[in-house]
Design a protein around this motif. Structure first.
Motif, PDB file in Angstrom:
ATOM      1  N   ALA A  40      -7.463  -4.842  -2.613  1.00  0.00           N
ATOM      2  CA  ALA A  40      -6.493  -5.436  -1.682  1.00  0.00           C
ATOM      3  C   ALA A  40      -6.697  -6.945  -1.690  1.00  0.00           C
ATOM      4  CB  ALA A  40      -6.668  -4.872  -0.277  1.00  0.00           C
TER       5      ALA A  40
ATOM      6  N   ARG B 186      -2.126  -4.260  -4.265  1.00  0.00           N
ATOM      7  CA  ARG B 186      -2.836  -3.114  -3.691  1.00  0.00           C
ATOM      8  C   ARG B 186      -3.092  -2.074  -4.768  1.00  0.00           C
ATOM      9  NH1 ARG B 186      -3.323  -6.391  -0.426  1.00  0.00           N
ATOM     10  NH2 ARG B 186      -3.085  -6.278   1.847  1.00  0.00           N
TER      11      ARG B 186
ATOM     12  N   MET C 258       0.825  -1.196   0.000  1.00  0.00           N
ATOM     13  CA  MET C 258       0.000   0.000   0.000  1.00  0.00           C
ATOM     14  C   MET C 258       0.864   1.252   0.000  1.00  0.00           C
ATOM     15  SD  MET C 258      -3.264   0.724  -0.074  1.00  0.00           S
ATOM     16  CE  MET C 258      -2.906   2.024  -1.264  1.00  0.00           C
TER      17      MET C 258
END
Length: 577
Positions: free
Chosen positions: A426, A397, A369
């Motif tokens: 995700a 992500r 992320m």
């Protein structure tokens, strides 16, 4: 500083609530602002829930051995806890045990050993796609109930699967704990009890932690009900620990940013004993430990040993683990950024990185992320699969406001991956090593005209002379409605005249600037550096201008300090004009 107005026809500063919510896809704003229980969906809309209830009641009647798998995230912990606690309520002497993952695995992973004597296995928040593992356990004579919300790759004939993604249940934005709650409601009706609502606070916590879209009326209503009456002793202890940061305000945003990271920190960075302690706190074992606090300074007397309840202890350990996690994550991110730049992986439309032996496995999703945010591109972090040397697996992500919103579906459609499992933004992936360069080449070609340039989406464009207190107060009233799917509003404010004498530097390292406009509106900017335009202007001895004029993009609201409310704009970005 690039920006665009979300909706040119909705730049209505006299009706900001409606503008912000309509910009986020809420059509009936008045209904959304006044949700009630009429938006809740009856549990009977979930396929197989009646069969699952009868299966559980049969095993309770037979005094069976029941085993629960506690999945390795906040949703997994909450769903397992409410299942465990409910069973203890309706049958205090129930024979029940649980398993905890050693790392960041999910479901029936290799590290889970289900006791041979188990008659009924319950898998909350996971298990839908563990078909092979379920088959092996079913052949040993175990019944299996899966209470899940993850997308199914295919039918699982070896378990009773209750999953909102696999039936006509209208709310697809309900987490695993939400499915468990529906199961408990069904059990309540069958057993003439009224216990399910005792766990609504953990239902709220889990939906927030699992980033369920709160535009969904049922999900938002369940969160509102749960946060209005918090019963969990651990949840209370975590709130108490974070009370200063949360300013004693319990809402979705504060739980998301100040409570969930503590729990996830212990799950990711804690050892097995600490994770077991976490679950024991969730199921309220009411243990007490001896604890010797640290001295605040070397000149202080040696503290005496004190009693520490399990909830305070776990909250403290969560804070420590999160700090360890962040320290490890920051080092890993720094190394990976250098590696990505060196290999020029950031030139690809979607960043693929081999992190074998480069990254703590428990931090893969978190680091992915960070990488995606840094380059403003989707990111896949991959490592060699144990016992399958020709395959790589890892975490994918997506970015906020991605021009490719359904990243999981897109990657599946390339036909290059063995699997893509999880949520759209995700999820986990596996791919044969020979397909990695082919996938990169295909993606670069297909997405060559897709622009991932970062820009701000703003709800309002307003001149500083039109920014009044009533607008700021109304915007502040939206703070309890922000969460996944309803991001915090941004406002573009132009023509702000700032005098040298107005600016103050704050913080331990003077990395925060603050000024008050027209003696009423405070502007604050965190984490500035030496390249910040205002910093450079103030430190340029050749520049003797008394003021500058800036445009800012910021979050508008009220700052509550010791009960004193002050109109405030938190600056996300700005430019000097």
């Amino acid at each position: 500083m690039q920006y665009k107005l979300i909706n040119n026809s909705l730049n209505d500063i006299y009706n900001p609530k409606e503008t912000v919510l309509r910009n986020r896809g809420i059509e009936d704003v008045d209904a959304y602002l006044n949700l009630d229980d009429s938006v809740l969906i009856h549990y009977s809309e979930l396929d197989n829930i009646g069969e699952a209830v009868q299966c559980l009641l049969k095993h309770l009647e037979n005094d069976s051995e029941i085993h629960i798998i506690n999945d390795s995230d906040t949703d997994g912990a909450c769903s397992s806890a409410i299942m465990y606690n409910y069973l203890k309520l309706i049958k205090p002497n129930v024979k029940i045990s649980y398993s905890i993952h050693t790392n960041k695995q999910h479901g029936l992973s290799y590290d889970i050993k289900v006791p041979e004597e188990t008659n009924l296995l319950i898998i909350p928040d996971a298990g839908t796609n563990n078909i092979k593992e379920c088959k092996e356990l079913k052949e040993k004579g175990m019944d299996i109930i899966i209470l899940d919300h993850h997308l199914a790759e295919q039918e699982n004939p070896y378990a009773i699967v209750v999953n909102n993604q696999m039936c006509n249940y209208l709310n697809k934005n309900l987490c695993g704990t939400g499915i468990c709650y529906k199961f408990l409601q069904a059990l309540d009706e069958e057993t003439w009890n009224d216990y399910a609502d005792n766990f609504l606070d953990l239902v709220a916590l889990a939906n927030i932690a699992d980033s369920m879209d709160i535009k969904e009326p049922e999900t938002k209503r369940l969160i509102d009900k749960g946060l209005s009456k918090i019963r969990s002793k651990l949840f209370k202890a975590l709130i108490d620990r974070q009370s200063y940061s949360m300013n004693n305000i319990i809402n979705i945003n504060n739980v998301q940013f100040y409570i969930v990271p503590l729990i996830n920190g212990l799950i990711r960075a804690g050892d097995y004993d600490e994770k077991d302690l976490l679950f024991r706190a969730f199921i309220e074992t009411d243990e007490v430990f001896k604890y010797k606090p640290r001295r605040k300074s070397k000149n202080d007397p040696e503290p005496e040993e004190i009693d520490e309840d399990i909830y305070t202890r776990v909250a403290r350990l969560c804070g420590n683990a999160r700090q360890r996690q962040n320290n490890s994550k920051d080092k890993d991110v720094e190394k990976l950024l250098e590696y990505i730049d060196e290999k020029e992986y950031n030139n690809n439309k979607i960043i693929f990185v081999n992190v074998t032996d480069k990254l703590n496995e428990n931090l893969t999703g978190l680091v992915a992320m960070n990488i995606a945010t840094k380059y403003n591109k989707p990111c896949l972090l991959l490592r060699k699969v144990k016992n399958k040397p020709d395959y790589y697996a890892g975490s994918a992500r997506n970015i906020n406001r991605s021009p490719l919103p359904n990243l999981k579906d897109y990657l599946e459609e390339t036909n290059m991956f063995e699997y893509c499992q999880g949520h759209q933004g995700a999820f986990g992936v596996e791919i044969h090593k020979d397909n990695i360069p082919k996938a990169i080449e295909l993606i670069n070609e297909q997405l060559k005209n897709v622009d991932f340039t970062s820009y701000y989406e703003v709800d309002f464009i307003i001149d500083i002379d039109d920014l009044d207190i009533s607008f700021i107060k109304t915007m502040d009233e939206l703070k309890d409605f922000y969460g996944q799917g309803i991001g915090e509003a941004l406002v573009y404010i132009s023509n702000i005249k700032v005098s040298r004498n107005d600016i103050n530097f704050m913080g331990k390292d003077n990395s925060t600037i603050k000024f008050v406009y027209n003696d009423e509106i405070t502007f604050i900017k965190f984490r500035i550096g030496e390249n910040d335009p205002i910093y450079k202007w103030l430190n340029d001895w050749e520049n003797d201008d008394d003021f500058i004029v800036i445009n800012v993009i910021g979050k508008v609201g009220l700052n509550n300090y010791k009960g004193i409310l002050t109109p405030q704009v938190i600056i996300e970005d700005y430019q000097v004009i």
